[in-house]
Write a protein that holds these residues in place. Structure first.
Motif, PDB file in Angstrom:
ATOM      1  N   GLY A 155       0.816  -1.208   0.000  1.00  0.00           N
ATOM      2  CA  GLY A 155       0.000   0.000   0.000  1.00  0.00           C
ATOM      3  C   GLY A 155       0.849   1.256   0.000  1.00  0.00           C
ATOM      4  O   GLY A 155       0.439   2.298  -0.509  1.00  0.00           O
ATOM      5  N   LYS A 156       2.061   1.146   0.547  1.00  0.00           N
ATOM      6  CA  LYS A 156       2.950   2.315   0.633  1.00  0.00           C
ATOM      7  C   LYS A 156       4.398   1.845   0.531  1.00  0.00           C
ATOM      8  O   LYS A 156       4.791   0.871   1.170  1.00  0.00           O
ATOM      9  CB  LYS A 156       2.730   3.037   1.959  1.00  0.00           C
ATOM     10  N   ILE A 157       5.180   2.549  -0.286  1.00  0.00           N
ATOM     11  CA  ILE A 157       6.622   2.319  -0.359  1.00  0.00           C
ATOM     12  C   ILE A 157       7.315   3.629   0.001  1.00  0.00           C
ATOM     13  O   ILE A 157       7.111   4.650  -0.654  1.00  0.00           O
ATOM     14  CB  ILE A 157       7.066   1.861  -1.759  1.00  0.00           C
ATOM     15  N   ILE A 158       8.097   3.603   1.072  1.00  0.00           N
ATOM     16  CA  ILE A 158       8.853   4.767   1.521  1.00  0.00           C
ATOM     17  C   ILE A 158      10.302   4.541   1.106  1.00  0.00           C
ATOM     18  O   ILE A 158      10.903   3.529   1.481  1.00  0.00           O
ATOM     19  CB  ILE A 158       8.756   4.931   3.047  1.00  0.00           C
ATOM     20  N   GLU A 160       1.905   3.144  11.968  1.00  0.00           N
ATOM     21  CA  GLU A 160       0.509   3.454  12.247  1.00  0.00           C
ATOM     22  C   GLU A 160       0.214   3.246  13.734  1.00  0.00           C
ATOM     23  O   GLU A 160       0.741   2.337  14.371  1.00  0.00           O
ATOM     24  CB  GLU A 160      -0.400   2.556  11.412  1.00  0.00           C
ATOM     25  N   THR A 208       4.868  -4.432   8.116  1.00  0.00           N
ATOM     26  CA  THR A 208       5.815  -3.489   7.531  1.00  0.00           C
ATOM     27  C   THR A 208       7.155  -4.185   7.345  1.00  0.00           C
ATOM     28  O   THR A 208       7.657  -4.837   8.273  1.00  0.00           O
ATOM     29  CB  THR A 208       5.993  -2.252   8.431  1.00  0.00           C
ATOM     30  N   ASP A 227       2.139  -4.405   3.828  1.00  0.00           N
ATOM     31  CA  ASP A 227       1.329  -3.192   3.730  1.00  0.00           C
ATOM     32  C   ASP A 227       2.211  -1.973   3.465  1.00  0.00           C
ATOM     33  O   ASP A 227       1.825  -1.069   2.731  1.00  0.00           O
ATOM     34  CB  ASP A 227       0.534  -2.992   5.029  1.00  0.00           C
ATOM     35  N   THR A 228       3.390  -1.977   4.086  1.00  0.00           N
ATOM     36  CA  THR A 228       4.343  -0.871   3.913  1.00  0.00           C
ATOM     37  C   THR A 228       5.743  -1.441   3.736  1.00  0.00           C
ATOM     38  O   THR A 228       6.109  -2.413   4.413  1.00  0.00           O
ATOM     39  CB  THR A 228       4.331   0.068   5.136  1.00  0.00           C
TER      40      THR A 228
END
Length: 339
Positions: A8-11, A23, A108, A134-135
């Motif tokens: 859902g998210k790539i940092i 989160e 994560t 998710d991340t």
């Protein structure tokens, strides 16, 4: 209808682990298998950031991946964690992924190098539990701390994942992920292993492209890479390390099915030219991979790990992998092309 599974998210970017804010939830578990991650202070930073937001954070550190799983599983179910943060080596990411699969919990991943090693656990084989986190945090400052040997093996393993995805992907997007990942691995792996910081960062992203592609392929259980790496893993070798050794053999054996993809990779990586015939270009590509292995001191064969020949021969008959391909992986290939 084809589906694509991605985080859902790539940092991404240098030092982003120091800016990571998980989160908010009541409880979380951090698992880690990498001494460097601990020794360089990354784990302390991650713990401090997590405890600012999460009420209860438990940490499990163990370099033995199967012990890590047992310890983490006990604490995970004991505290009913709502978030799993897996940091360090690729096996720790696999461990977090399995726990996430078992507990249907947010996950994560913070890989120091590759984000997958296809680890088989007693309570779950990789094909059954693989899924996207998710991340994902891709921080090149972590990657730059890794020994060059780990970068070499993990990078070549991810190249093998990309090649496997070329054969087994069921949509053009995943195929393009695999091609892009393979091209950038080929361009950057040697300078990255020699300490080039920019190349390290590009390699890290390329490796994740390849892992993301591989997590989306269909019928992984029957792929030649999967079956062969599992066969040699039964002798105690990590599947990812086996993949790093056998990638040229996989490319040769699967060539009838993936020639167009390998030809595209050879052109985009600058290994072949537009006026080269596809057969010549793909031969140049496979030979180039062998040269990378030699330059990075990666053995040409599984026998280079020290596997006893009698043990290998006794077990070979029980495998569904063709004997001639297993022999190629064990003894090594000695095909060279005159360029």
């Amino acid at each position: 209808m084809p589906e694509i599974y991605l985080p859902g998210k790539i940092i991404f970017g240098k030092d982003n682990i120091n800016k990571f804010r998980p989160e908010s939830c009541e409880s979380a578990i951090i698992i880690c298998d990498n001494d460097i991650f601990c020794d360089r202070g990354f784990l302390n930073s991650l713990q401090q950031q997590s405890t600012m937001i999460i009420s209860h954070v438990r940490t499990v550190v163990n370099s033995n991946i199967h012990e890590l799983y047992l310890q983490a599983s006990e604490k995970f179910f004991e505290c009913d964690a709502e978030l799993i943060i897996a940091a360090g080596g690729s096996a720790a990411i696999d461990c977090g992924m399995l726990l996430s699969h078992e507990g249907k919990t947010r996950f994560t991943a913070i890989p120091c190098c590759s984000a997958s090693s296809m680890t088989d656990f007693e309570r779950g084989c990789y094909e059954a539990y693989r899924h996207s986190p998710d991340t994902v945090i891709l921080d090149s400052s972590l990657f730059g701390c890794m020994p060059s040997g780990m970068v070499a093996f993990d990078g070549l393993a991810c190249l093998a994942y990309a090649v496997d995805a070329l054969k087994n992907a069921d949509n053009v997007i995943i195929r393009d992920f695999a091609v892009s990942g393979a091209v950038e691995i080929l361009k950057n792996i040697i300078p990255a292993c020699r300490g080039n910081i920019d190349a390290l960062e590009r390699l890290m992203y390329a490796m994740y492209f390849s892992v993301a592609a591989h997590r989306n392929i269909t019928d992984l259980e029957s792929s030649l890479l999967s079956k062969t790496s599992r066969f040699f893993a039964d002798f105690g070798y990590p599947r990812a390390s086996v993949c790093a050794l056998i990638v040229p053999g996989i490319m040769e054996d699967e060539l009838p099915f993936i020639k167009s993809g390998l030809y595209e990779i050879a052109l985009k990586a600058g290994i072949a030219h537009a006026d080269d015939y596809p057969d010549f270009a793909t031969d140049k590509l496979i030979e180039h991979v062998r040269k990378i292995q030699a330059a990075l001191n990666v053995p040409r064969a599984v026998s280079g790990f020290g596997l006893n020949e009698n043990e290998y021969r006794n077990k070979k008959s029980s495998s569904t992998v063709p004997d001639d391909f297993l022999d190629l992986c064990y003894y090594g290939g000695f095909k060279f092309m005159k360029l």
